[in-house]
Design an enzyme around this catalytic site. Structure first.
Site, PDB file in Angstrom:
ATOM      1  N   ASP A 108       1.518  -7.088   5.101  1.00 13.57           N
ATOM      2  CA  ASP A 108       0.976  -8.454   5.319  1.00 13.57           C
ATOM      3  C   ASP A 108       2.062  -9.535   5.749  1.00 13.57           C
ATOM      4  OD1 ASP A 108      -1.315  -7.801   5.009  1.00 13.57           O
ATOM      5  OD2 ASP A 108      -1.839  -8.440   2.879  1.00 13.57           O
TER       6      ASP A 108
ATOM      7  N   SER B 291       2.702  -7.873  -0.877  1.00 13.32           N
ATOM      8  CA  SER B 291       3.597  -8.525  -0.027  1.00 13.32           C
ATOM      9  C   SER B 291       3.221  -9.976   0.128  1.00 13.32           C
ATOM     10  CB  SER B 291       3.942  -8.054   1.560  1.00 13.32           C
ATOM     11  OG  SER B 291       2.870  -7.983   2.291  1.00 13.32           O
ATOM     12  N   SER B 292       1.993 -10.355  -0.564  1.00 12.50           N
ATOM     13  CA  SER B 292       1.569 -11.718  -0.463  1.00 12.50           C
ATOM     14  C   SER B 292       2.521 -12.621  -1.271  1.00 12.50           C
ATOM     15  CB  SER B 292       0.065 -11.851  -0.702  1.00 12.50           C
ATOM     16  OG  SER B 292      -0.599 -11.190  -0.032  1.00 12.50           O
TER      17      SER B 292
ATOM     18  N   GLN C 229       1.591 -21.000  21.065  1.00  8.83           N
ATOM     19  CA  GLN C 229       0.616 -20.274  20.192  1.00  8.83           C
ATOM     20  C   GLN C 229       0.213 -19.067  20.760  1.00  8.83           C
ATOM     21  OE1 GLN C 229      -2.856 -23.009  19.469  1.00  8.83           O
ATOM     22  NE2 GLN C 229      -1.362 -24.599  18.774  1.00  8.83           N
TER      23      GLN C 229
ATOM     24  N   THR D 165       0.834  -1.225   0.024  1.00  8.59           N
ATOM     25  CA  THR D 165      -0.079  -0.002   0.040  1.00  8.59           C
ATOM     26  C   THR D 165       0.744   1.218  -0.123  1.00  8.59           C
ATOM     27  OG1 THR D 165      -1.554  -1.283   1.061  1.00  8.59           O
ATOM     28  CG2 THR D 165      -1.841   1.125   1.254  1.00  8.59           C
TER      29      THR D 165
HETATM   30  N1  ASP Z   1      -1.922  -6.552   0.536  1.00  8.89           N
HETATM   31  C1  ASP Z   1      -0.892  -5.312   1.176  1.00  8.89           C
HETATM   32  C2  ASP Z   1       0.516  -5.919   1.076  1.00  8.89           C
HETATM   33  O1  ASP Z   1       0.798  -6.458   2.099  1.00  8.89           O
HETATM   34  C3  ASP Z   1      -1.185  -4.710   2.422  1.00  8.89           C
HETATM   35  C4  ASP Z   1      -0.435  -3.615   3.107  1.00  8.89           C
HETATM   36  O2  ASP Z   1       0.557  -3.219   2.261  1.00  8.89           O
HETATM   37  O3  ASP Z   1      -0.638  -3.097   3.945  1.00  8.89           O
HETATM   38  O4  ASP Z   1       1.305  -5.806   0.323  1.00  8.89           O
END
Ligand code: ASP
Length: 349
Positions: A93, A61-62, A281, A16
């Site tokens: 993420d 980042s996924s 956990q 983001t």
């Molecule tokens: N989906 C985004 C990412 O991790 C969320 C973020 O940047 O906060 O790339």
């Protein structure tokens, strides 16, 4: 005598924070240096030289993986002497995984590597991107009176806290305070002034050169126990072909159900050379092997304590150690019991 201008390399991976929202249409699009300049002119008016290195394409980042970690580590290594510090713009993420991985890959680090991101993009009226970026840059160039970096660590700056990267977890998908370090104090708090907690910052041994160690082995798995977990599930996971190591997420202080089959399955995996580390956990607190009968059984089955390490740090540490140490299982086991760069508090229990 004129002060030497400090220099930062701003590496944009995506997420983001690397996006700008068009105030008229609301559409998000990747930012370039000119747009950063337009939205944060004050940043470029300081006496700090900022070079920007964007990934092409920028990624969510996924989609970050070990190749991304290695690419980041190489960029820092190749540009190490040119800059006082490094800021990495990254999606939130998986930021804690990347910061943990980099903390292991950059051995003897003596300059700041500050990850930051944001919950909202640049260009929105009430956001967190601008503040996070400006403070991260300030921290990346902060030096003591001898010209030494105040925070020569891989860390995450978010909202108002600087946290050790390999101690950090994303804990909130909405609030501006998205990250937390449950088992280690913040390295700094940013209010009117940035207050550094130098007694908890890790300083490298002087004069050791930066060492790049980027080999990774992906054959690890996270196995989270739950009441009623079946023998079939555990056996299927522990018999994954080529499996080398398991993050075993246990209950409370490191406990597990007392079913005989569970210990036999773990023991059999141990006998096949698979490394199993117990991680609680709970977010806060440590595994205490042997405190309850249910964890003594784990100990007898060859399971190692992960103390108060995060899942993100343990997973990346395993991948890194298996990659760098290869088939030397005893060394990998020993190093998993050791804190390499402040990722856990090792206690005799
Ligand atoms: N989906 C985004 C990412 O991790 C969320 C973020 O940047 O906060 O790339």
């Amino acid at each position: 005598m004129a002060m030497k201008q400090k220099a930062v390399l701003l590496i944009c991976t995506g997420g983001t924070i690397s996006m700008i929202q068009d105030p008229k249409t609301g559409v998000l699009h990747p930012a370039d240096i000119e747009q950063f300049k337009a939205y944060i002119p004050e940043l470029f008016e300081y006496n700090i030289h900022i070079d920007m290195l964007p990934f092409t394409p920028l990624i969510d980042s996924s989609d970050v993986n070990p190749e991304t970690w290695s690419k980041l580590a190489h960029i820092i290594y190749d540009n190490y002497t040119e800059y006082d510090g490094f800021v990495i713009l990254h999606g939130t993420d998986t930021m804690a995984y990347s910061a943990s991985a980099l903390s292991f890959m950059l051995d003897n680090l003596s300059k700041p590597v500050v990850f930051t991101g944001s919950q909202l993009p640049m260009g929105v009226l009430r956001g967190d991107a601008k503040e996070n970026l400006i403070t991260a840059i300030e921290i990346a160039v902060a030096q003591d009176s001898n010209g030494k970096a105040i925070v020569p660590e891989v860390c995450i700056f978010f909202e108002d806290k600087l946290l050790r990267g390999n101690r950090t977890t994303k804990k909130d998908a909405e609030r501006f305070e998205a990250f937390r370090s449950y088992n280690y104090p913040p390295l700094a708090i940013a209010g009117v002034h940035i207050k550094y907690n130098t007694s908890v910052i890790r300083y490298p041994q002087p004069d050791l050169p930066l060492r790049l160690r980027t080999r990774i082995n992906r054959h690890v798995v996270i196995l989270k126990l739950f009441p009623g977990i079946s023998q079939q599930t555990v056996e299927a996971i522990l018999n994954i072909p080529h499996l080398k190591a398991v993050v075993l997420e246990t209950f409370g202080a490191g406990n597990a159900p007392s079913d005989e089959w569970l210990y036999e399955t773990l023991q059999s995996a141990y006998n096949r050379g698979i490394i199993i580390v117990s991680k609680t956990q709970c977010s806060k607190g440590s595994v205490e092997m042997g405190r309850y009968q249910t964890s003594i059984n784990l100990l007898k089955a060859g399971v190692i304590s992960g103390y108060d390490i995060t899942t993100e740090a343990l997973t990346t540490k395993m991948m890194y150690l298996l990659g760098e140490e290869g088939d030397n299982i005893d060394t990998v086991r020993d190093l998993l019991r050791t804190s390499l760069c402040g990722e856990m508090s090792v206690e005799d229990n």
